[in-house]
Design a protein around this motif. Structure first.
Motif, PDB file in Angstrom:
ATOM      1  N   TRP A 112       3.274  -6.734   6.168  1.00 41.53           N
ATOM      2  CA  TRP A 112       3.956  -7.132   7.405  1.00 41.53           C
ATOM      3  C   TRP A 112       2.958  -7.695   8.418  1.00 41.53           C
ATOM      4  O   TRP A 112       3.274  -8.633   9.160  1.00 41.53           O
ATOM      5  N   LEU A 113       1.756  -7.138   8.434  1.00 42.85           N
ATOM      6  CA  LEU A 113       0.714  -7.643   9.335  1.00 42.85           C
ATOM      7  C   LEU A 113       0.041  -8.908   8.799  1.00 42.85           C
ATOM      8  O   LEU A 113      -0.753  -9.532   9.514  1.00 42.85           O
ATOM      9  N   GLY A 114       0.340  -9.266   7.556  1.00 42.58           N
ATOM     10  CA  GLY A 114      -0.302 -10.435   6.952  1.00 42.58           C
ATOM     11  C   GLY A 114      -1.748 -10.200   6.587  1.00 42.58           C
ATOM     12  O   GLY A 114      -2.562 -11.132   6.609  1.00 42.58           O
ATOM     13  N   TRP A 115      -2.070  -8.956   6.229  1.00 46.26           N
ATOM     14  CA  TRP A 115      -3.459  -8.588   5.967  1.00 46.26           C
ATOM     15  C   TRP A 115      -3.770  -8.461   4.474  1.00 46.26           C
ATOM     16  O   TRP A 115      -4.854  -7.963   4.127  1.00 46.26           O
ATOM     17  N   THR A 116      -2.853  -8.831   3.595  1.00 48.08           N
ATOM     18  CA  THR A 116      -3.183  -8.762   2.170  1.00 48.08           C
ATOM     19  C   THR A 116      -4.318  -9.743   1.876  1.00 48.08           C
ATOM     20  O   THR A 116      -4.423 -10.807   2.495  1.00 48.08           O
ATOM     21  N   ASN A 117      -5.165  -9.363   0.926  1.00 49.80           N
ATOM     22  CA  ASN A 117      -6.355 -10.149   0.595  1.00 49.80           C
ATOM     23  C   ASN A 117      -7.252 -10.355   1.818  1.00 49.80           C
ATOM     24  O   ASN A 117      -7.692 -11.475   2.120  1.00 49.80           O
ATOM     25  N   SER A 118      -7.504  -9.273   2.550  1.00 54.49           N
ATOM     26  CA  SER A 118      -8.369  -9.370   3.731  1.00 54.49           C
ATOM     27  C   SER A 118      -9.273  -8.139   3.796  1.00 54.49           C
ATOM     28  O   SER A 118      -8.975  -7.091   3.205  1.00 54.49           O
ATOM     29  N   TYR A 119     -10.383  -8.290   4.529  1.00 52.01           N
ATOM     30  CA  TYR A 119     -11.303  -7.168   4.675  1.00 52.01           C
ATOM     31  C   TYR A 119     -10.676  -6.023   5.471  1.00 52.01           C
ATOM     32  O   TYR A 119     -10.906  -4.852   5.178  1.00 52.01           O
ATOM     33  N   GLN A 120      -9.876  -6.364   6.509  1.00 48.44           N
ATOM     34  CA  GLN A 120      -9.299  -5.293   7.318  1.00 48.44           C
ATOM     35  C   GLN A 120      -8.356  -4.417   6.502  1.00 48.44           C
ATOM     36  O   GLN A 120      -8.259  -3.208   6.730  1.00 48.44           O
TER      37      GLN A 120
END
Length: 252
Positions: free
Chosen positions: A110-118
């Motif tokens: 939902w936050l759009g954080w897939t495939n991200s360091y966070q």
């Protein structure tokens, strides 16, 4: 306890034909480093290693900071409901990680954080065990130190950053080793939250060395040795603090 690691190291130096000979040979003959070269040729191990270092170091630093702050608050700062809140937080240790994976993935997506360091770092930056460990240490600090600081005009924030955090270095080092090992070896959460090879961590990336039908075990063992070396280095660097830290926190 060292036999599995010795066998892994020995296999990583063997040729493919010498891996499953009977009886097994502990000393590779001939010894070769070609397996390590194959690991780097078959996958972007350098990128996996960089991702693991970024994720593990950052999440460990955040874990130590947040757990130290919460542990000090639960141990030293009186407020209404402190005991109930602490035991409620401690009860989260009984919740299996698998239960939280689906809602955590929904939030990250939902936050759009897939495939991200966070997405790789933040979920592993908090933990009830670390808070409990450091709370036990701060409970043992002499009251006289805080009272002298209060007389000099210091508040809880100043006491924490100028006095308590320095006295807690053995406990912080102990927690840092535990947190680094957990983050470095994490496999399930990176498997769920990353689909891009450029964001994969080292344990996840090395799983690609295991084939569907056949596996080059000597190459896979070479990758496992590469993945194990940073943990050994961190443990050797911080091991002198671990026993001292555990003794101060009352854990055995």
């Amino acid at each position: 306890m060292l036999l599995p690691f010795a066998w892994m190291l020995s296999t990583s130096l063997k040729t493919a034909g010498a891996t499953f000979v009977t009886p097994p040979n502990w000393l590779p003959d001939p010894a070769t480093l070609d397996n390590y070269a194959k690991v780097f040729d078959s996958a972007p191990v350098g990128r996996f290693l960089f991702n693991s270092i970024v994720v593990s170091v950052t999440s460990t630093a955040l874990m130590v900071l947040f757990c130290a702050m919460s542990g000090y608050a639960f141990a030293r700062i009186p407020f209404r409901g402190r005991t109930v809140l602490f035991y409620a937080y401690l009860a989260t240790l009984m919740i299996p990680q698998q239960v939280t994976l689906t809602p955590l993935f929904i939030i990250m997506n939902w936050l759009g954080w897939t495939n991200s360091y966070q997405a790789l770092i933040l979920p592993s930056s908090f933990g009830a065990f670390g808070t409990f460990l450091l709370r036990q240490f701060f409970l043992r600090l002499p009251r006289e130190i805080e009272e002298a600081a209060f007389i000099d005009g210091a508040g809880y924030v100043r006491i924490f950053f100028t006095i308590a955090i320095h006295l807690a270095r053995p406990a912080l080092a102990t927690l840092a080793v535990f947190a680094f090992m957990a983050s470095w070896n994490s496999f399930l959460w990176p498997l769920i939250i990353t689909t891009d090879a450029s964001m994969m961590t080292l344990p996840l990336g090395l799983s690609a060395l295991q084939g569907r039908w056949t596996t080059d075990w000597n190459v896979l063992m070479a990758g496992a040795v590469i993945a194990t070396l940073p943990i050994i280095a961190v443990y050797v660097f911080a091991q002198r603090f671990i026993i001292k830290g555990l003794s101060h926190t009352g854990l055995k």
